[in-house]
Design an enzyme around this catalytic site. Structure first.
Site, PDB file in Angstrom:
ATOM      1  N   GLY A  11      44.340  41.120  34.274  1.00 23.75           N
ATOM      2  CA  GLY A  11      42.898  40.977  34.384  1.00 23.75           C
ATOM      3  C   GLY A  11      42.334  39.665  33.870  1.00 23.75           C
ATOM      4  N   HIS A 108      41.698  35.615  46.372  1.00 22.15           N
ATOM      5  CA  HIS A 108      43.042  35.591  46.963  1.00 22.15           C
ATOM      6  C   HIS A 108      43.644  34.223  46.684  1.00 22.15           C
ATOM      7  CE1 HIS A 108      46.247  36.474  49.817  1.00 22.15           C
ATOM      8  NE2 HIS A 108      46.064  35.261  50.324  1.00 22.15           N
ATOM      9  N   GLU A 173      41.154  29.460  39.630  1.00 17.86           N
ATOM     10  CA  GLU A 173      40.525  30.747  39.988  1.00 17.86           C
ATOM     11  C   GLU A 173      39.505  31.127  38.936  1.00 17.86           C
ATOM     12  OE1 GLU A 173      43.159  34.028  40.801  1.00 17.86           O
ATOM     13  OE2 GLU A 173      44.670  32.667  41.595  1.00 17.86           O
TER      14      GLU A 173
HETATM   15  C1  GRF Z   1      46.751  36.223  40.261  1.00 17.18           C
HETATM   16  O1  GRF Z   1      47.904  35.747  40.921  1.00 17.18           O
HETATM   17  C2  GRF Z   1      45.564  35.956  41.123  1.00 17.18           C
HETATM   18  O2  GRF Z   1      45.813  34.861  41.967  1.00 17.18           O
HETATM   19  C3  GRF Z   1      45.428  37.185  41.952  1.00 17.18           C
HETATM   20  O3  GRF Z   1      45.938  38.266  41.177  1.00 17.18           O
HETATM   21  C4  GRF Z   1      46.859  37.732  40.192  1.00 17.18           C
HETATM   22  C5  GRF Z   1      46.576  38.269  38.827  1.00 17.18           C
HETATM   23  O4  GRF Z   1      45.248  38.003  38.519  1.00 17.18           O
HETATM   24  N1  GRF Z   1      44.041  37.389  42.282  1.00 17.18           N
HETATM   25  P1  GRF Z   1      44.602  38.570  37.122  1.00 17.18           P
HETATM   26  O5  GRF Z   1      45.187  37.746  36.002  1.00 17.18           O
HETATM   27  O6  GRF Z   1      45.009  40.031  36.992  1.00 17.18           O
HETATM   28  O7  GRF Z   1      43.128  38.357  37.278  1.00 17.18           O
END
Ligand code: GRF
Length: 197
Positions: A11, A108, A173
């Site tokens: 998360g 994504h 992100e």
């Molecule tokens: C990451 O690889 C991200 O690119 C995708 O989900 C994965 C884990 O994201 N959206 P998070 O750390 O759980 O937010």
């Protein structure tokens, strides 16, 4: 605006989204949900003061509709205006998507429409792409295919592995998703196009 966030793992995107919704931000986080009771993000949400729940998809043995009905109950009880998928790794049925039409976002890890689905960084490396990145889009019934709300580009380095590229993209992100959510919650239709600092 009331924001619900769905996660499956650590998360890290969810944490940044919650941390961004302060001050004059037009949205506030109201609930975090996961398909995995072991998701590390659940405790992080609670530590940030956001209620969090899990519905174990494995308890529904492939009955996607039954799983989604169980997921929807606590989710709808929080009366969200916006639903953010953040590292959520279950495919949602068109019926579920329809309930949040026009107000469900997903991040994504590719420059959509390139590389929908899994293993996006490995595919970018194998294609010899000079750049990679992430996309926030509105969720539609077709997987990873909705209108783009924002993108961020990062350079691919010659010695990159899928892991090093994923780490570089993930940092961006964490910048992109909060910027998109703020604009979306404010009703501002302009896409957020970022390039790495
Ligand atoms: C990451 O690889 C991200 O690119 C995708 O989900 C994965 C884990 O994201 N959206 P998070 O750390 O759980 O937010």
């Amino acid at each position: 605006k009331r924001v619900a966030i769905l996660i499956s793992g650590g998360g890290s995107n969810m944490v940044r989204l919650i941390e961004s919704m302060t001050g004059d931000h037009p949205a506030r986080p109201v609930i975090v949900g996961s398909n995995d009771p072991q998701a590390g993000g659940l405790e992080k949400a609670r530590a940030l003061g956001v209620p969090a729940f899990a519905v174990d998809h494995r308890a529904y043995k492939g009955d996607r509709v039954a799983f989604e009905a169980a997921l929807l109950e606590p989710l709808l009880a929080a009366e969200p205006d916006i639903l953010c998928l953040a590292g959520f790794m279950r495919v949602l049925t068109p019926g579920f998507v329809a309930r949040f039409k026009g107000r469900m976002l997903n991040i994504h890890p590719s420059l959509l429409p390139k590389y929908p689905g899994l293993h996006t960084h490995q595919r970018a490396l194998e294609a010899g792409d000079a750049e990679a990145g992430a996309t926030v889009h509105l969720v539609t019934p077709e997987l990873d295919a909705g209108p783009v709300l924002g993108q961020v580009r990062v350079p691919v380095m010659p010695d990159d592995t899928a892991e090093t590229l994923a780490a570089r993209v993930l940092v961006e992100e964490h910048r992109l998703y909060p910027a998109v959510l703020r604009r979306f919650a404010a009703g501002d239709p302009r896409p957020v196009m970022l390039d790495r600092r």
